[in-house]
Design an enzyme around this catalytic site. Sequence first.
Site, mmCIF file in Angstrom:
data_model
loop_
_atom_site.group_PDB
_atom_site.id
_atom_site.type_symbol
_atom_site.label_atom_id
_atom_site.label_comp_id
_atom_site.label_asym_id
_atom_site.label_seq_id
_atom_site.Cartn_x
_atom_site.Cartn_y
_atom_site.Cartn_z
ATOM 1 N N VAL A 178 0.867 -1.172 0.000
ATOM 2 C CA VAL A 178 0.000 0.000 0.000
ATOM 3 C C VAL A 178 0.904 1.221 0.000
ATOM 4 C CG1 VAL A 178 -2.016 -1.070 1.100
ATOM 5 C CG2 VAL A 178 -0.222 -0.060 2.526
ATOM 6 N N SER A 179 0.337 2.363 -0.362
ATOM 7 C CA SER A 179 1.159 3.556 -0.556
ATOM 8 C C SER A 179 1.518 4.307 0.706
ATOM 9 C CB SER A 179 0.457 4.520 -1.512
ATOM 10 O OG SER A 179 0.303 3.906 -2.762
ATOM 11 N N SER A 180 0.703 4.200 1.750
ATOM 12 C CA SER A 180 1.002 4.996 2.946
ATOM 13 C C SER A 180 0.731 4.191 4.210
ATOM 14 C CB SER A 180 0.167 6.283 2.955
ATOM 15 O OG SER A 180 -1.196 5.981 3.153
#
Length: 187
Positions: free
Chosen positions: A9-11
């Site tokens: 996931v990105s964050s």
Amino acid sequence: MARIGYARVSSVDQDLEVQIERLEAEGCKPIRSEKVSGASRDGRSELAAILDFIREGDELVVVRLDRLGRDTRDVLNIVHELDQRGAFLTVLDPHVSTRGEPGRIVLTVLGMVAQMERRFIKERQKDGIEKAKLSKVYKGGARRVDREAVKAMSAGGKGPAEVARAFGISRMHVYRILKGEEAGAAD
């Protein structure tokens, strides 16, 4: 022959659970995961570890292609590295594999779509920020990383990779904090 799962996931705010459950249901062991942007391969130590230890006949499995990367060149380079090792890539949604030539063609197209989607997201974000600035409501994003804690951990003898893992950020982010290059930037 191992089925190695990779979730991303990105964050740090986002949840990996759905991807991990899907990979487990597909029989993947081990499953490596990380919370880092897919815009490039920088700071993606778990993916690097997979590519280091994957062997001939092994299969790298991701839920969606954009979890592997949002840059067509990066995705194709990963596929090439897997080819060099005699390993394969399987994307679960939509189901595509590099075991055959048609899968490679579909992956190339999907990689291009993921890259275009990233550009669209950035353009919409930029437009929204410009609009907010014109209305004088833009204040920038909230900081999510305690910079002083990052600096203290580094000063305490921890390397950038260890600091990055501890805070769920990329090594590049650690370097920027240590250099003080992001004084006014939000995380």
